[in-house]
Design a protein around this motif. Sequence first.
Motif, short mmCIF file in Angstrom:
data_model
loop_
_atom_site.label_atom_id
_atom_site.label_comp_id
_atom_site.label_asym_id
_atom_site.label_seq_id
_atom_site.Cartn_x
_atom_site.Cartn_y
_atom_site.Cartn_z
N GLU A 16 24.63 -6.42 66.38
CA GLU A 16 23.60 -6.36 65.34
C GLU A 16 22.47 -7.36 65.54
OE1 GLU A 16 23.41 -5.56 60.61
OE2 GLU A 16 24.75 -7.19 61.24
N PRO A 17 22.73 -8.63 65.90
CA PRO A 17 21.61 -9.56 66.09
C PRO A 17 20.64 -9.12 67.20
CG PRO A 17 23.67 -10.76 65.87
CD PRO A 17 24.03 -9.31 66.00
N TYR A 18 21.14 -8.44 68.22
CA TYR A 18 20.26 -7.94 69.29
C TYR A 18 19.44 -6.77 68.77
CZ TYR A 18 23.84 -10.43 71.99
OH TYR A 18 24.72 -11.37 72.47
N ILE A 19 20.11 -5.84 68.10
CA ILE A 19 19.43 -4.64 67.59
C ILE A 19 18.35 -5.02 66.58
CG2 ILE A 19 19.76 -2.51 66.25
CD1 ILE A 19 22.55 -2.30 67.62
N LYS A 20 18.62 -6.01 65.75
CA LYS A 20 17.65 -6.43 64.73
C LYS A 20 16.58 -7.38 65.28
CE LYS A 20 20.16 -5.74 60.46
NZ LYS A 20 20.61 -6.38 59.23
N GLY A 21 16.68 -7.74 66.57
CA GLY A 21 15.68 -8.60 67.18
C GLY A 21 15.82 -10.07 66.86
N MET A 22 16.95 -10.48 66.30
CA MET A 22 17.17 -11.88 65.97
C MET A 22 17.56 -12.69 67.20
SD MET A 22 19.06 -11.32 62.24
CE MET A 22 20.63 -11.17 63.01
N GLU A 23 18.14 -12.01 68.20
CA GLU A 23 18.54 -12.64 69.46
C GLU A 23 18.27 -11.66 70.59
OE1 GLU A 23 22.62 -14.00 69.49
OE2 GLU A 23 22.53 -14.55 67.38
N LYS A 24 18.23 -12.18 71.81
CA LYS A 24 18.09 -11.34 73.01
C LYS A 24 19.46 -11.25 73.68
CE LYS A 24 13.63 -10.91 72.70
NZ LYS A 24 13.11 -9.69 72.13
N ALA A 25 19.79 -10.08 74.19
CA ALA A 25 21.06 -9.90 74.90
C ALA A 25 21.08 -10.84 76.11
CB ALA A 25 21.21 -8.46 75.33
#
Length: 123
Positions: A16-25
């Motif tokens: 979820e944090p990657y999908i929401k743009g809060m973190e980068k994979a």
Amino acid sequence: MNCYCNSQKLFKDCCEPYIKGMEKAPTAEALMRSRYSAYATHQVDYLVATTHVSQRHLYSKENILLWATSNNWQKLEVLKTTPTTVEFKAYYLDQNKQQHIHHEFSTFVQEDGIWYYVDGEYY
């Protein structure tokens, strides 16, 4: 809720944090897992954004959304990874409740610290 990518982590602590743009994979595998979760949750913008710019012309948002929504994503099985490739099987049910397995060997590239899906070979 457990993550769609079958990591045994919670969705909020995994993809979820990657999908929401809060973190980068941080790795190609993490990006691939998050892209599977994006298909399961119909996050078309994320799927387009994480496709390498050289390949985006091959995909339309409409077709991605159709593929994502017309299937019931069951589970992801990661078979083999290298720093820039991931082989996986994605299990899903189609609209007729028929079981399918999407077996792919995917290639990824990292540019400016961001991972992108380049292409895949299907088995």
